[in-house]
Design a protein around this motif. Structure first.
Motif, PDB file in Angstrom:
ATOM      1  N   THR A 180      29.886  42.174  46.776  1.00  0.00           N
ATOM      2  CA  THR A 180      29.564  40.757  46.579  1.00  0.00           C
ATOM      3  C   THR A 180      28.194  40.401  47.137  1.00  0.00           C
ATOM      4  N   GLY A 181      27.676  41.215  48.049  1.00  0.00           N
ATOM      5  CA  GLY A 181      26.340  40.964  48.587  1.00  0.00           C
ATOM      6  C   GLY A 181      25.225  41.540  47.740  1.00  0.00           C
ATOM      7  N   ALA A 182      25.584  42.375  46.749  1.00  0.00           N
ATOM      8  CA  ALA A 182      24.570  42.977  45.879  1.00  0.00           C
ATOM      9  C   ALA A 182      23.959  41.921  44.977  1.00  0.00           C
ATOM     10  N   GLN A 183      22.761  42.192  44.516  1.00  0.00           N
ATOM     11  CA  GLN A 183      22.124  41.281  43.567  1.00  0.00           C
ATOM     12  C   GLN A 183      23.011  41.175  42.333  1.00  0.00           C
ATOM     13  N   ASP A 184      23.290  39.939  41.910  1.00  0.00           N
ATOM     14  CA  ASP A 184      24.168  39.707  40.766  1.00  0.00           C
ATOM     15  C   ASP A 184      25.540  40.331  40.996  1.00  0.00           C
ATOM     16  N   GLY A 185      26.003  40.277  42.245  1.00  0.00           N
ATOM     17  CA  GLY A 185      27.238  40.962  42.599  1.00  0.00           C
ATOM     18  C   GLY A 185      28.495  40.323  42.039  1.00  0.00           C
ATOM     19  N   ARG A 186      28.526  39.009  41.880  1.00  0.00           N
ATOM     20  CA  ARG A 186      29.743  38.338  41.437  1.00  0.00           C
ATOM     21  C   ARG A 186      29.766  38.286  39.904  1.00  0.00           C
ATOM     22  N   VAL A 187      30.143  39.369  39.296  1.00  0.00           N
ATOM     23  CA  VAL A 187      30.257  39.440  37.844  1.00  0.00           C
ATOM     24  C   VAL A 187      31.692  39.800  37.502  1.00  0.00           C
ATOM     25  N   GLU A 188      32.136  39.394  36.325  1.00  0.00           N
ATOM     26  CA  GLU A 188      33.535  39.563  35.963  1.00  0.00           C
ATOM     27  C   GLU A 188      33.935  41.029  35.887  1.00  0.00           C
ATOM     28  N   GLU A 189      33.016  41.897  35.457  1.00  0.00           N
ATOM     29  CA  GLU A 189      33.338  43.316  35.369  1.00  0.00           C
ATOM     30  C   GLU A 189      33.762  43.893  36.717  1.00  0.00           C
ATOM     31  N   VAL A 190      33.235  43.317  37.793  1.00  0.00           N
ATOM     32  CA  VAL A 190      33.589  43.777  39.139  1.00  0.00           C
ATOM     33  C   VAL A 190      34.726  42.943  39.715  1.00  0.00           C
ATOM     34  N   GLU A 191      34.696  41.654  39.473  1.00  0.00           N
ATOM     35  CA  GLU A 191      35.739  40.770  39.997  1.00  0.00           C
ATOM     36  C   GLU A 191      37.123  41.188  39.496  1.00  0.00           C
ATOM     37  N   GLU A 192      37.217  41.578  38.230  1.00  0.00           N
ATOM     38  CA  GLU A 192      38.536  41.912  37.680  1.00  0.00           C
ATOM     39  C   GLU A 192      39.141  43.148  38.343  1.00  0.00           C
ATOM     40  N   VAL A 193      38.300  44.118  38.713  1.00  0.00           N
ATOM     41  CA  VAL A 193      38.862  45.315  39.350  1.00  0.00           C
ATOM     42  C   VAL A 193      39.166  45.059  40.820  1.00  0.00           C
ATOM     43  N   MET A 194      38.467  44.113  41.450  1.00  0.00           N
ATOM     44  CA  MET A 194      38.845  43.727  42.810  1.00  0.00           C
ATOM     45  C   MET A 194      40.235  43.104  42.797  1.00  0.00           C
ATOM     46  N   ARG A 195      40.512  42.286  41.785  1.00  0.00           N
ATOM     47  CA  ARG A 195      41.851  41.702  41.673  1.00  0.00           C
ATOM     48  C   ARG A 195      42.895  42.800  41.448  1.00  0.00           C
ATOM     49  N   LEU A 196      42.552  43.797  40.643  1.00  0.00           N
ATOM     50  CA  LEU A 196      43.469  44.892  40.369  1.00  0.00           C
ATOM     51  C   LEU A 196      43.822  45.664  41.630  1.00  0.00           C
ATOM     52  N   VAL A 197      42.830  45.965  42.450  1.00  0.00           N
ATOM     53  CA  VAL A 197      43.084  46.719  43.684  1.00  0.00           C
ATOM     54  C   VAL A 197      43.877  45.863  44.665  1.00  0.00           C
ATOM     55  N   ARG A 198      43.546  44.578  44.747  1.00  0.00           N
ATOM     56  CA  ARG A 198      44.304  43.695  45.653  1.00  0.00           C
ATOM     57  C   ARG A 198      45.769  43.625  45.250  1.00  0.00           C
ATOM     58  N   GLU A 199      46.049  43.653  43.951  1.00  0.00           N
ATOM     59  CA  GLU A 199      47.431  43.672  43.482  1.00  0.00           C
ATOM     60  C   GLU A 199      48.123  44.951  43.961  1.00  0.00           C
ATOM     61  N   ALA A 200      47.401  46.066  43.900  1.00  0.00           N
ATOM     62  CA  ALA A 200      47.989  47.336  44.364  1.00  0.00           C
ATOM     63  C   ALA A 200      48.257  47.303  45.863  1.00  0.00           C
ATOM     64  N   ILE A 201      47.393  46.626  46.609  1.00  0.00           N
ATOM     65  CA  ILE A 201      47.596  46.507  48.056  1.00  0.00           C
ATOM     66  C   ILE A 201      48.851  45.699  48.357  1.00  0.00           C
ATOM     67  N   GLY A 202      49.044  44.646  47.560  1.00  0.00           N
ATOM     68  CA  GLY A 202      50.178  43.757  47.807  1.00  0.00           C
ATOM     69  C   GLY A 202      51.493  44.256  47.280  1.00  0.00           C
ATOM     70  N   SER A 203      51.455  45.281  46.411  1.00  0.00           N
ATOM     71  CA  SER A 203      52.708  45.735  45.793  1.00  0.00           C
ATOM     72  C   SER A 203      53.527  46.604  46.737  1.00  0.00           C
TER      73      SER A 203
END
Length: 203
Positions: A180-203
């Motif tokens: 998220t600190g990278a230039q142009d870091g908040r893009v959907e291509e990256v945000e969607e996989v962060m959500r995917l990994v967080r789901e795996a953490i919570g499962s």
């Protein structure tokens, strides 16, 4: 090309249809060329190649993957991914440099994601000691990269470990901060996989 690469390329073209090539173009865009071979045909071709060339060891396997990847043809590049998946036990932490080159030019999720999850993520599960530290340094560089596919991969590589209940949440949080600190870091291509990994953490 090497004999193995010729065999794979010829087999992929033989298994291709114009209709499937058009479907790939519609679904994946025009950033790559398409023969029109199915995923099943690609996997079958690699199985046949493995039986035909059983002597291939680390250097030959990675060179073959690079040879197939060198042309921007989807089926050839997916075959390169399958070769690495199939020979995971031969791969070393130093092979992350080669995979990084593949990711930079992956162009589509259908290539980048299996590289991240099934090659790099699976490789991380068996690394320890200095190799694990070296890999973490590489992945932190990916997380801060301007290249979207590297940032996406830096997140996705955590998925296999969390799915096995072996993930490190502190390391993942650091990855998220770098991404998220990278230039142009908040893009959907990256945000969607962060959500995917967080789901795996919570499962």
């Amino acid at each position: 090309m090497s004999a193995a690469a010729d065999f794979i390329d010829d087999s992929l073209q033989y298994e291709s249809t114009e209709e499937r090539a058009e479907d790939y173009t519609w679904r994946l865009g025009e950033s790559l060329e398409f023969y029109g071979a199915s995923v099943g045909a690609i996997r079958g071709t690699i199985r046949n190649a493995s039986r035909r060339y059983p002597e291939l060891q680390h250097d030959a396997v990675t060179a073959l993957a690079s040879e197939l990847w060198s042309r921007p043809v989807f089926e050839r590049r997916l075959a390169a991914v399958v070769i690495l998946q199939s020979n995971l036990k031969l791969l070393h932490v130093s092979d992350l440099t080669r995979v990084e080159g593949f990711l930079r030019s992956a162009a589509v999720r259908d290539l980048a994601d299996p590289l991240a999850v099934d090659v790099v993520g699976a490789l991380l599960l068996r690394l320890g000691g200095q190799d694990a530290l070296r890999a973490r340094a590489v992945l932190e560089r990916w997380a801060a990269s301007e290249n979207i596919w590297l940032r996406r991969a830096a997140v996705l590589v955590h998925l296999p470990a969390f799915r096995k209940g072996e993930g490190d949440e502190a390391v993942f949080r650091r990855t998220v901060r770098l991404v998220t600190g990278a230039q142009d870091g908040r893009v959907e291509e990256v945000e969607e996989v962060m959500r995917l990994v967080r789901e795996a953490i919570g499962s």
